[in-house]
Motif scaffolding. Structure first.
Motif, mmCIF file in Angstrom:
data_model
loop_
_atom_site.group_PDB
_atom_site.id
_atom_site.type_symbol
_atom_site.label_atom_id
_atom_site.label_comp_id
_atom_site.label_asym_id
_atom_site.label_seq_id
_atom_site.Cartn_x
_atom_site.Cartn_y
_atom_site.Cartn_z
ATOM 1 N N ILE A 49 0.834 -1.202 0.000
ATOM 2 C CA ILE A 49 0.000 0.000 0.000
ATOM 3 C C ILE A 49 0.869 1.252 0.000
ATOM 4 O O ILE A 49 0.534 2.265 -0.599
ATOM 5 C CB ILE A 49 -0.934 0.001 1.226
ATOM 6 N N ASP A 50 2.014 1.165 0.677
ATOM 7 C CA ASP A 50 2.936 2.292 0.749
ATOM 8 C C ASP A 50 4.356 1.773 0.609
ATOM 9 O O ASP A 50 4.618 0.578 0.763
ATOM 10 C CB ASP A 50 2.774 3.044 2.074
ATOM 11 N N GLY A 51 5.294 2.692 0.336
ATOM 12 C CA GLY A 51 6.679 2.290 0.117
ATOM 13 C C GLY A 51 7.505 2.330 1.382
ATOM 14 O O GLY A 51 7.091 2.853 2.420
ATOM 15 N N ARG A 52 8.727 1.772 1.271
ATOM 16 C CA ARG A 52 9.635 1.707 2.425
ATOM 17 C C ARG A 52 10.307 3.034 2.738
ATOM 18 O O ARG A 52 10.937 3.181 3.766
ATOM 19 C CB ARG A 52 10.723 0.657 2.167
ATOM 20 N N ASP A 53 10.254 3.986 1.832
ATOM 21 C CA ASP A 53 10.823 5.322 1.986
ATOM 22 C C ASP A 53 12.256 5.374 1.452
ATOM 23 O O ASP A 53 12.980 4.369 1.423
ATOM 24 C CB ASP A 53 10.813 5.793 3.445
ATOM 25 N N LEU A 54 12.644 6.556 1.039
ATOM 26 C CA LEU A 54 14.001 6.830 0.598
ATOM 27 C C LEU A 54 14.908 6.919 1.816
ATOM 28 O O LEU A 54 14.508 7.426 2.870
ATOM 29 C CB LEU A 54 14.027 8.152 -0.180
ATOM 30 N N ASN A 55 16.121 6.417 1.686
ATOM 31 C CA ASN A 55 17.101 6.514 2.764
ATOM 32 C C ASN A 55 17.168 7.957 3.275
ATOM 33 O O ASN A 55 17.403 8.884 2.496
ATOM 34 C CB ASN A 55 18.474 6.079 2.231
ATOM 35 N N PRO A 56 16.940 8.195 4.576
ATOM 36 C CA PRO A 56 16.959 9.570 5.098
ATOM 37 C C PRO A 56 18.237 10.338 4.792
ATOM 38 O O PRO A 56 18.209 11.567 4.688
ATOM 39 C CB PRO A 56 16.785 9.357 6.613
ATOM 40 N N LEU A 57 19.367 9.636 4.651
ATOM 41 C CA LEU A 57 20.605 10.315 4.276
ATOM 42 C C LEU A 57 20.473 11.035 2.933
ATOM 43 O O LEU A 57 21.137 12.044 2.692
ATOM 44 C CB LEU A 57 21.751 9.294 4.180
ATOM 45 N N LEU A 58 19.614 10.508 2.064
ATOM 46 C CA LEU A 58 19.474 11.057 0.723
ATOM 47 C C LEU A 58 18.358 12.082 0.614
ATOM 48 O O LEU A 58 18.152 12.653 -0.456
ATOM 49 C CB LEU A 58 19.216 9.920 -0.273
ATOM 50 N N GLN A 59 17.643 12.313 1.714
ATOM 51 C CA GLN A 59 16.550 13.284 1.696
ATOM 52 C C GLN A 59 17.110 14.674 1.992
ATOM 53 O O GLN A 59 16.928 15.245 3.059
ATOM 54 C CB GLN A 59 15.468 12.884 2.700
ATOM 55 N N ASP A 60 17.795 15.184 0.991
ATOM 56 C CA ASP A 60 18.472 16.462 1.152
ATOM 57 C C ASP A 60 18.660 17.092 -0.222
ATOM 58 O O ASP A 60 18.864 16.387 -1.221
ATOM 59 C CB ASP A 60 19.830 16.256 1.826
ATOM 60 N N PHE A 61 18.614 18.422 -0.270
ATOM 61 C CA PHE A 61 18.750 19.115 -1.555
ATOM 62 C C PHE A 61 20.078 18.803 -2.228
ATOM 63 O O PHE A 61 20.161 18.707 -3.463
ATOM 64 C CB PHE A 61 18.611 20.629 -1.346
ATOM 65 N N GLY A 62 21.140 18.649 -1.428
ATOM 66 C CA GLY A 62 22.440 18.336 -2.007
ATOM 67 C C GLY A 62 22.421 17.064 -2.822
ATOM 68 O O GLY A 62 23.092 16.952 -3.854
ATOM 69 N N LEU A 63 21.622 16.092 -2.379
ATOM 70 C CA LEU A 63 21.549 14.820 -3.095
ATOM 71 C C LEU A 63 20.567 14.879 -4.250
ATOM 72 O O LEU A 63 20.475 13.932 -5.037
ATOM 73 C CB LEU A 63 21.191 13.698 -2.132
ATOM 74 N N VAL A 64 19.814 15.970 -4.368
ATOM 75 C CA VAL A 64 18.983 16.160 -5.555
ATOM 76 C C VAL A 64 19.874 16.524 -6.748
ATOM 77 O O VAL A 64 19.664 16.062 -7.871
ATOM 78 C CB VAL A 64 17.927 17.261 -5.322
ATOM 79 N N TRP B 123 27.789 18.580 0.752
ATOM 80 C CA TRP B 123 26.705 17.801 1.358
ATOM 81 C C TRP B 123 27.192 17.028 2.571
ATOM 82 O O TRP B 123 26.549 17.026 3.621
ATOM 83 C CB TRP B 123 26.115 16.837 0.324
ATOM 84 N N ALA B 124 28.321 16.351 2.428
ATOM 85 C CA ALA B 124 28.831 15.554 3.544
ATOM 86 C C ALA B 124 29.151 16.436 4.748
ATOM 87 O O ALA B 124 28.968 16.026 5.897
ATOM 88 C CB ALA B 124 30.081 14.790 3.105
ATOM 89 N N TYR B 125 29.611 17.649 4.484
ATOM 90 C CA TYR B 125 29.965 18.567 5.570
ATOM 91 C C TYR B 125 28.758 18.904 6.434
ATOM 92 O O TYR B 125 28.795 18.810 7.663
ATOM 93 C CB TYR B 125 30.561 19.837 4.966
ATOM 94 N N TYR B 126 27.655 19.303 5.808
ATOM 95 C CA TYR B 126 26.527 19.758 6.633
ATOM 96 C C TYR B 126 25.537 18.658 6.978
ATOM 97 O O TYR B 126 24.768 18.784 7.921
ATOM 98 C CB TYR B 126 25.799 20.931 5.969
ATOM 99 N N GLU B 127 25.551 17.538 6.210
ATOM 100 C CA GLU B 127 24.510 16.537 6.424
ATOM 101 C C GLU B 127 24.941 15.401 7.339
ATOM 102 O O GLU B 127 24.127 14.875 8.111
ATOM 103 C CB GLU B 127 24.067 15.960 5.067
ATOM 104 N N LEU B 128 26.201 15.005 7.288
ATOM 105 C CA LEU B 128 26.622 13.838 8.065
ATOM 106 C C LEU B 128 26.766 14.147 9.549
ATOM 107 O O LEU B 128 26.864 13.248 10.368
ATOM 108 C CB LEU B 128 27.931 13.260 7.511
ATOM 109 N N GLY B 129 26.827 15.427 9.874
ATOM 110 C CA GLY B 129 26.724 15.806 11.275
ATOM 111 C C GLY B 129 27.964 15.655 12.101
ATOM 112 O O GLY B 129 27.908 15.638 13.323
ATOM 113 N N TRP B 130 29.146 15.540 11.447
ATOM 114 C CA TRP B 130 30.365 15.450 12.258
ATOM 115 C C TRP B 130 31.348 16.566 11.943
ATOM 116 O O TRP B 130 32.482 16.543 12.392
ATOM 117 C CB TRP B 130 31.040 14.094 12.107
ATOM 118 N N GLY B 131 30.922 17.538 11.132
ATOM 119 C CA GLY B 131 31.642 18.799 11.067
ATOM 120 C C GLY B 131 32.863 18.855 10.195
ATOM 121 O O GLY B 131 33.596 19.829 10.229
#
Length: 655
Positions: free
Chosen positions: A156-171, A229-237
């Motif tokens: 009925i519904d999907g498993r969802d896109l990996n949250p790591l990829l839910q970001d404008f940088g990955l668009v 993207w890795a700088y701001y999204e992965l969360g380790w600075g």
């Protein structure tokens, strides 16, 4: 019904790519003009077929067609529409469809923008591109079908896109990166076509150069976007560097950088022709190697797509066929190539050759550092790790001579250069570079290390040399203002490329040597001070997103008594996959970033918080953007648009 149409048009594109190989080559070797002209027609039809297939998959994502297995695994009805669109290339099957679509896009660009090339040459180039397309179409259809159905039952519904990829940088990051990867196929096709034709002349270099530069620009922007993207999204600075899959994109960039310089020499002076062809073959071969590493399962990385051994074997076989076949053709033909130009040791040609050697040495370092642990493990010798210290040490050794040669290379003349004439200019550049380094570090560096001094000096060495060379060119025959206006696109492209490299070197140097990181325990109402900044933890609130819930920590930042900014860091829980993600708060500045990442809440109600001070980190991405701008200027040079300058009018020097 739509997925079936998408599947049909994908198969149709595969058939058309096969005809794109056979019929034009038949025309070239039989002299049949109709068959030669069919190359452009077949390329256009193939593009339209695969574009239809790609658009159908994208539309199926937008309407949440969970009867398609790929969509059910990688999307969800609560996902925002723009992430549903980027989910098209968010996993293995869709990313491969994007790959063949972009290959068709490059192919039709060659067909439409090569009207002034001999028809036989265009037919050969498009036939080679057809070979590459046919191999990838077979790979998609046989092992990675994005249109496979879940019928008769479907979720009925999907498993969802990996949250790591839910970001404008990955668009935007993967399409840019793939445009660079796939774009090197054009340089590869021009090289193979030239070898088949027995013609490696200045015309070949002239027409290969803008296509190669375009691919290099896309790859440069793609790598910079991935780092950002890795700088701001992965969360380790920090920024993600020396990850094996990131290395897979860095290797063709190094080969491509060497190639665009070598093409310039081959076009201008008619030398390095065999070397240039080998670089053209290597750049795309390394793109294929990166594809194999990402999709075979031999690497473990946040960037890796698949671990199916069948897919890995298919790509490996195609890799061996393409690389082996191209190198065999090169071995047969390249020994006959003769360079017409002569040059002395003290010349611009020599410095460009030295920098090419250093770029390839850097490429070998990355290649060995990436593949050696894999080979070591596969032959049963156990696991070894080659990490950041190895790469940093080797690149420090290679960057020093590279930057020194890069700075003064444009001051050297073609063929020969009197070193006596350069004594005063080099002394002036050295003096200004040293003074600039001293002033810069005095203002911005809290302490001195020899690596910081060296890296900053190399950056200013290149900047000062570029500025001095522009001054010399501008004042050669005109006043400075008039001379600046008369400098051509190619000259500005070279200057901006070198300037961007220098800015990136300074950014890396300052970030590596003067970044500060603190892991602290903070409760609401508490604060911490470092690097003249006071971070006060104001409060915690809840936020309901479209497909996630978040805890938002708000921080007030002061410098002394002056209020600077309010920063909001998030800890998100995605509804479907129940995955926790950190969304860092970043206060970006030209000379520094302040960065806050929320950790877990502790038993006593306080929070684990990570705070960074990152000096000049924006320069790491500013540099590549300036380099890419230089590349765009070169592509727009009138020499590559002039109707008077056709391949037929350039003196052909056959193999």
């Amino acid at each position: 019904m739509l997925p079936e149409i998408g599947q049909f048009t994908l198969i149709l594109a595969c058939v058309l790519s096969f005809l794109q190989i056979v019929y034009p080559l038949y025309g070239v070797y039989s002299g049949h003009q109709g068959a030669i002209k069919s190359a452009k027609i077949l390329t256009t039809l193939q593009f339209l077929a695969v574009a239809c297939s790609f658009l159908i998959l994208a539309y199926s994502f937008l309407i949440n067609d969970f009867t398609v297995t790929y969509i059910a695994i990688n999307s969800n009805s609560a996902l925002p529409w723009y992430y549903r669109l980027s989910a098209v290339w968010g996993a293995h099957e869709g990313s491969l469809l994007l790959w063949v679509f972009l290959l068709a896009l490059w192919s039709i660009a060659v067909a439409l923008l090569s009207k002034r090339l001999p028809a036989e040459s265009v037919a050969r180039v498009l036939a080679v591109l057809g070979v590459l397309a046919f191999g990838f179409y077979l790979f998609v259809i046989l092992t990675s079908n994005p249109f496979e159905r879940t019928l008769p039952t479907f979720p009925i519904d999907g498993r969802d896109l990996n949250p790591l990829l839910q970001d404008f940088g990955l668009v935007i990051h993967p399409p840019m990166l793939y445009m660079g990867y796939v774009g090197f196929s054009v340089a590869f096709a021009f090289a193979i076509a030239a070898l088949l034709e027995g013609r490696l002349d200045s015309a070949w270099a002239k027409w290969s150069r803008p296509w190669t530069m375009a691919a290099w620009v896309f790859l440069t922007i793609g790598i910079a976007l991935g780092s950002w993207w890795a700088y701001y999204e992965l969360g380790w600075g920090g920024w993600w560097f020396w990850d094996p899959v990131e290395n897979a994109s860095f290797m063709p960039w190094l080969a491509g950088t060497a190639l665009i310089h070598s093409l310039a020499v081959s076009e201008k002076r008619g030398v390095f022709k065999s070397w240039t062809v080998l670089l053209a073959l290597s750049a795309f071969s390394l793109s294929l190697l990166g594809t194999f590493l990402v999709r075979s399962g031999v690497l473990v990385s946040v960037h890796a797509f698949a671990s199916d051994p069948t897919r890995g074997l298919f790509i490996l076989g195609f890799l061996v066929l393409v690389i082996g076949g191209s190198l065999l053709l090169y071995a047969v033909q390249a020994s006959k190539v003769k360079s017409r130009g002569r040059y002395q040791l003290a010349s611009r040609e020599s410095l460009l050759l030295l920098n090419n050697i250093l770029l390839i040495a850097a490429l070998i370092v990355v290649l060995l550092g990436t593949l050696l642990p894999l080979v070591h493990k596969e032959i049963g010798l156990g696991s070894i790790s080659i990490g950041e210290p190895f790469f940093n040490r080797m690149f420090t050794i290679l960057v020093v001579p590279f930057a020194l040669f890069l700075g003064v290379g444009s001051l050297f003349r073609w063929k020969r250069q009197s070193l006596e004439e350069l004594r005063k200019p080099l002394a002036l550049i050295l003096m200004v570079s040293v003074l600039s380094t001293i002033v810069f570090l005095f203002v911005f560096a809290p302490s001195l290390t020899w690596l910081a001094i060296l890296g900053t000096f190399l950056g200013f060495w290149v900047i000062v040399a570029v500025a001095y060379e522009i001054y010399l060119r501008a004042t050669h025959r005109h006043s400075f203002k008039v001379g600046l206006m008369k400098l051509g696109n190619s000259h500005w492209a070279m200057s901006l490329g070198h300037l961007g490299f220098a800015i990136m070197i300074i950014g890396i140097t300052m970030t590596q040597n003067y970044s500060i990181e603190k892991d602290v325990k903070l409760a609401v109402g508490e604060d911490i001070t470092f690097e003249q900044y006071n971070f006060h933890f104001d409060h915690v609130t809840s936020l309901q997103g479209q497909n996630y819930t978040a805890t938002v920590g708000t921080f007030s930042v002061k410098q002394g008594q002056q209020h600077i900014v309010v920063m909001k860091a998030e800890k998100r829980i995605y509804t479907v996959q129940r995955m926790a993600m950190t969304e860092a708060a970043i206060d970006a500045g030209f000379t520094r970033d302040l960065y806050i990442a929320m950790g877990e809440q502790l038993p006593d109600g306080a929070w684990a918080v990570r705070i960074y001070y990152k000096p000049f980190i924006r320069w790491i991405w500013l540099g590549p953007l300036i380099m890419a701008l230089g590349g765009l200027l070169m592509i727009g040079d009138r020499r590559y648009r002039s109707k008077k300058e056709t391949m037929k009018k350039v003196g052909a020097q056959h193999v």
